[in-house]
Scaffold this active site. Structure first.
Site, mmCIF file in Angstrom:
data_model
loop_
_atom_site.group_PDB
_atom_site.id
_atom_site.type_symbol
_atom_site.label_atom_id
_atom_site.label_comp_id
_atom_site.label_asym_id
_atom_site.label_seq_id
_atom_site.Cartn_x
_atom_site.Cartn_y
_atom_site.Cartn_z
ATOM 1 N N MET A 1 -60.747 -34.227 -0.017
ATOM 2 C CA MET A 1 -60.006 -34.441 -1.267
ATOM 3 C C MET A 1 -60.506 -33.471 -2.340
ATOM 4 O O MET A 1 -61.663 -33.142 -2.397
ATOM 5 C CB MET A 1 -60.228 -35.884 -1.746
ATOM 6 C CG MET A 1 -59.387 -36.178 -2.944
ATOM 7 S SD MET A 1 -58.925 -37.870 -3.272
ATOM 8 C CE MET A 1 -60.262 -38.882 -2.915
ATOM 9 N N CYS A 2 -59.600 -33.008 -3.154
ATOM 10 C CA CYS A 2 -59.948 -32.192 -4.309
ATOM 11 C C CYS A 2 -58.953 -32.531 -5.407
ATOM 12 O O CYS A 2 -57.954 -33.200 -5.170
ATOM 13 C CB CYS A 2 -59.824 -30.695 -4.020
ATOM 14 S SG CYS A 2 -61.018 -30.079 -2.818
#
Lengths: 225, 300
Positions: free
Chosen positions: B1-2
Site C-alpha cells: 500500500m502507498c
C-alpha cells in the site's frame, strides 16, 4: 435532531452512540465527514442518519434497518454487506458499492465505479448514472439496476442475481447473457425506481443474467486445469 | 500500500499556499505510507540560460557550499545554492547535462533527485509530517505538486527508493501499485539510453515516460502507450513543467479519487487527503476511470 460534528467527535464515538440506540426516534445529522472511514457502520435499528459531505471507505457497512444518506461522494465499499434498510448517496460512489449485500436498498444517484454490487446476495442496488467494470461480478441474488451505461465484463460469473441496464453495455462478462424483458419485470423495476427516487431513463431497460454454464464442471474443460 | 497525492492550481492566487496545502494532503496519507515520503513541487522557474537541480546526500552535514564552489569552477560560472536538510537546490549555467556529468564523475554519494526548469524533488524516509517539516514544505509556493507516502512492498526502505522518481527534465512520477514487467522493460530502456539509479519498479515507469517524451510524444500519448507497455497494477500521478496527469491501469485495483473546483484539481488515493483543501466540500468528486488518461496543463 441530534447533530454530531466529526471535527469535534471521533467516528468511533459517533458509531458507539448510534449502536447504543434502542430504536427509532430522532434523526441524526453528521457534519464534516471529510472522507473518514466507516462512518455509520454497523447500525441495527431504524434510525435516519444524514451525512453532510464526502465519506471515505466502508460507510454504512453491515447496515440493518437504518436509513443512511450521504450528501456527497462515497469511497470504496459503501454499504458493504448491507442486511436491510436504505443507504443513499447523492453523488458518485467508489468501487465495490453494496458488496455482498444481503438485503435492503442501496441508491447511488450519480455514477458507481467498478465492481458495483459484487457478490450481492439479495440487496437491490439502483444506480442513477453509470456503473464501472465488473459490476455484479459473481452476484448471487438481488437486483442491480443501472439507469446509464455499464462498463466492461458486466455480470461476470453471475449466479442468480438480475441486472437491468437502461443505457449501453460495454461488454458482458463470462456466462452473462441478455434475457427476455417482460411487462411484469418492467412494472417491478418501475416500482423499484420509484422507491429509490431515481428518474427512469429514456430508453427501455434490458435484462441480463446467468447462462448457468459455469454451475457445473464440464469434462470438456478439464485440460484447462 | 502507498498513498499518492497531486495538486494542480488553476487559480494562481493560491500559489503562495501550495506547499501548505500539499503538506496537508501528504500528511492525510500517513496511514497508507508511514515509512517514507516525498514531494515534487514546481516553482520559481530557473532564469533563462540556467537550469535547476535538486541534489541529495545521506550525510546530514554534507558540505553543499564547497560542492557548489567546485562545480562553479568546473562550469566557469557561479552556481547558486540553497541547502534544505539533506537536499540542496542548485542553479547552474547552461542546461543540466554538464553539471550532471561533473557530479557523476566528481561527487560520489551525491544524487540528483530532479533537474529541469521548475521541478524540485525532496524525499526521505520517515513519517510524512516529519519529512514535510524537515524540508519546510509548508512555506513553499508553486504552481503544482505531486507527492507520495510509501509503504514499501517491492524494494528497500531508503531515500533512494522513495518517490517521486524523476528521469527526465521537469518530469516526475509517483506510483501506487506494483509493476510485473519492470526488469525486462528496464533492460529494454537501458539499451535506449535511459539511466536508472535503483532497482525500483516505479522508476522504470518514470524512465519509460521520459523515453517516450524524449521521442517526441505528448504526455497524453506517452501515458496512452504506457497502457500497452506497462504490465501490473498502478495508479500514477505525473508532473511535467506545465502539467499534471493521472492514469490507472485497466483493472483499477489501486484507489484514486479526483476532485475539481474553479481553483484547483486534486488527486489522492483517498478523499481524506483532499478534504481540507479550500472549497473541497463543494468540489466535484469522481473516481478516474480505468485506462483513461486525465491531464491538465497551464500551457493552454
Amino acid at each position: 435532531m441530534t447533530t454530531v460534528d466529526l471535527e469535534r467527535a471521533t467516528v468511533r464515538e459517533l458509531n458507539a452512540a448510534l449502536h447504543a440506540l434502542a430504536g427509532g426516534g430522532d434523526a441524526w445529522r453528521v457534519l464534516h465527514p471529510k472522507g473518514k472511514h466507516a462512518i455509520a457502520a454497523g447500525l441495527r435499528v431504524p434510525v435516519s442518519v444524514r451525512i453532510e459531505g464526502h465519506v471515505g471507505y466502508y460507510c454504512a457497512g453491515m447496515n440493518q434497518r437504518a436509513e443512511v444518506t450521504v450528501d456527497g461522494h462515497a469511497g470504496t465499499g459503501l454499504a458493504e454487506n448491507i442486511m436491510s434498510g436504505v443507504v443513499r448517496v447523492t453523488g458518485n460512489a467508489s468501487q465495490a458499492a453494496a458488496a455482498s449485500g444481503h438485503g435492503g436498498l442501496v441508491v447511488i444517484e450519480g455514477d458507481a465505479s467498478s465492481r458495483c454490487a459484487i457478490g450481492i446476495k439479495g440487496v437491490d442496488v439502483v444506480v442513477g448514472g453509470s456503473a464501472g467494470h465488473m459490476s455484479a461480478f459473481m452476484a448471487q441474488a438481488g437486483r442491480l439496476v443501472v439507469c446509464g451505461d455499464a462498463g466492461p465484463d458486466l455480470g461476470d460469473s453471475i449466479y442468480e442475481a438480475e441486472i437491468f441496464v437502461g443505457g449501453a453495455v460495454a461488454r458482458l462478462g463470462s456466462d452473462c447473457v441478455e434475457k427476455e424483458m417482460t411487462p411484469e419485470l418492467e412494472k417491478e423495476i418501475a416500482a423499484l425506481l420509484e422507491r429509490a427516487g431515481v428518474p427512469a431513463p429514456a430508453g427501455a431497460f434490458r435484462r441480463f443474467g446467468s447462462a448457468r454454464r459455469l454451475y457445473h464442471f464440464q469434462v470438456d474443460h478439464s485440460d484447462a486445469y | 500500500m502507498c498513498g499518492i497525492v497531486g495538486l494542480f492550481l488553476k487559480d494562481q492566487a493560491l500559489g503562495p499556499q501550495l506547499g501548505a496545502l500539499v503538506t496537508k494532503m501528504l500528511v492525510g496519507m500517513s496511514d497508507r505510507g508511514p515509512d517514507s515520503a516525498g514531494i515534487a513541487i514546481y516553482r520559481r522557474p530557473a532564469p533563462p540560460g540556467t537550469a535547476k537541480l535538486t541534489l541529495a546526500h545521506a550525510a546530514p552535514d554534507f558540505a553543499w557550499r564547497a560542492l557548489a564552489v567546485e562545480l562553479g569552477a568546473a562550469l566557469s560560472a557561479p552556481v547558486a545554492l540553497e541547502a534544505r536538510a539533506s537536499h540542496a537546490v542548485l542553479l547552474v549555467p547552461g542546461d543540466a547535462a554538464r553539471a550532471r556529468g561533473w557530479l557523476a564523475a566528481n561527487a560520489p554519494g551525491v544524487r540528483v533527485t530532479s533537474f529541469g526548469e521548475r521541478i524540485e524533488i525532496f524525499k526521505e524516509t520517515g513519517r510524512p509530517a516529519d519529512v514535510a517539516a524537515r524540508f519546510a514544505l509548508p512555506a513553499m509556493e508553486g504552481t503544482h505538486a505531486v507527492g507520495h507516502t510509501r509503504m514499501a512492498t517491492e524494494s528497500a526502505v531508503t531515500t533512494e527508493h522513495s518517490h517521486p522518481f524523476s528521469t527526465g527534465p521537469d518530469l516526475c512520477l509517483v506510483h501506487n501499485g506494483s509493476l510485473s514487467n519492470h526488469n525486462r522493460l528496464r533492460e529494454w530502456l537501458r539499451r535506449r539510453g535511459v539511466v536508472f539509479s535503483t532497482d525500483n519498479d516505479s522508476e522504470v515507469a518514470a524512465g519509460y515516460l521520459a523515453w517516450r517524451l524524449g521521442e517526441g510524444a505528448t504526455l497524453h500519448e506517452a501515458l496512452a502507450a504506457a497502457l500497452t507497455d506497462l504490465d501490473g497494477f498502478y495508479t500514477f500521478a505525473v508532473g511535467t513543467r506545465d502539467g499534471f496527469a493521472v492514469l490507472r491501469d485497466p483493472f483499477a485495483c489501486k484507489p484514486a479519487v479526483l476532485a475539481e473546483t474553479d481553483g484547483w484539481v486534486a488527486m489522492a488515493s483517498e478523499f481524506r487527503s483532499i478534504a481540507d483543501l479550500p472549497g473541497a466540500d463543494r468540489a466535484t468528486v469522481f473516481e478516474p476511470k480505468p485506462g483513461r488518461v486525465y491531464a491538465w496543463s497551464h500551457a493552454g
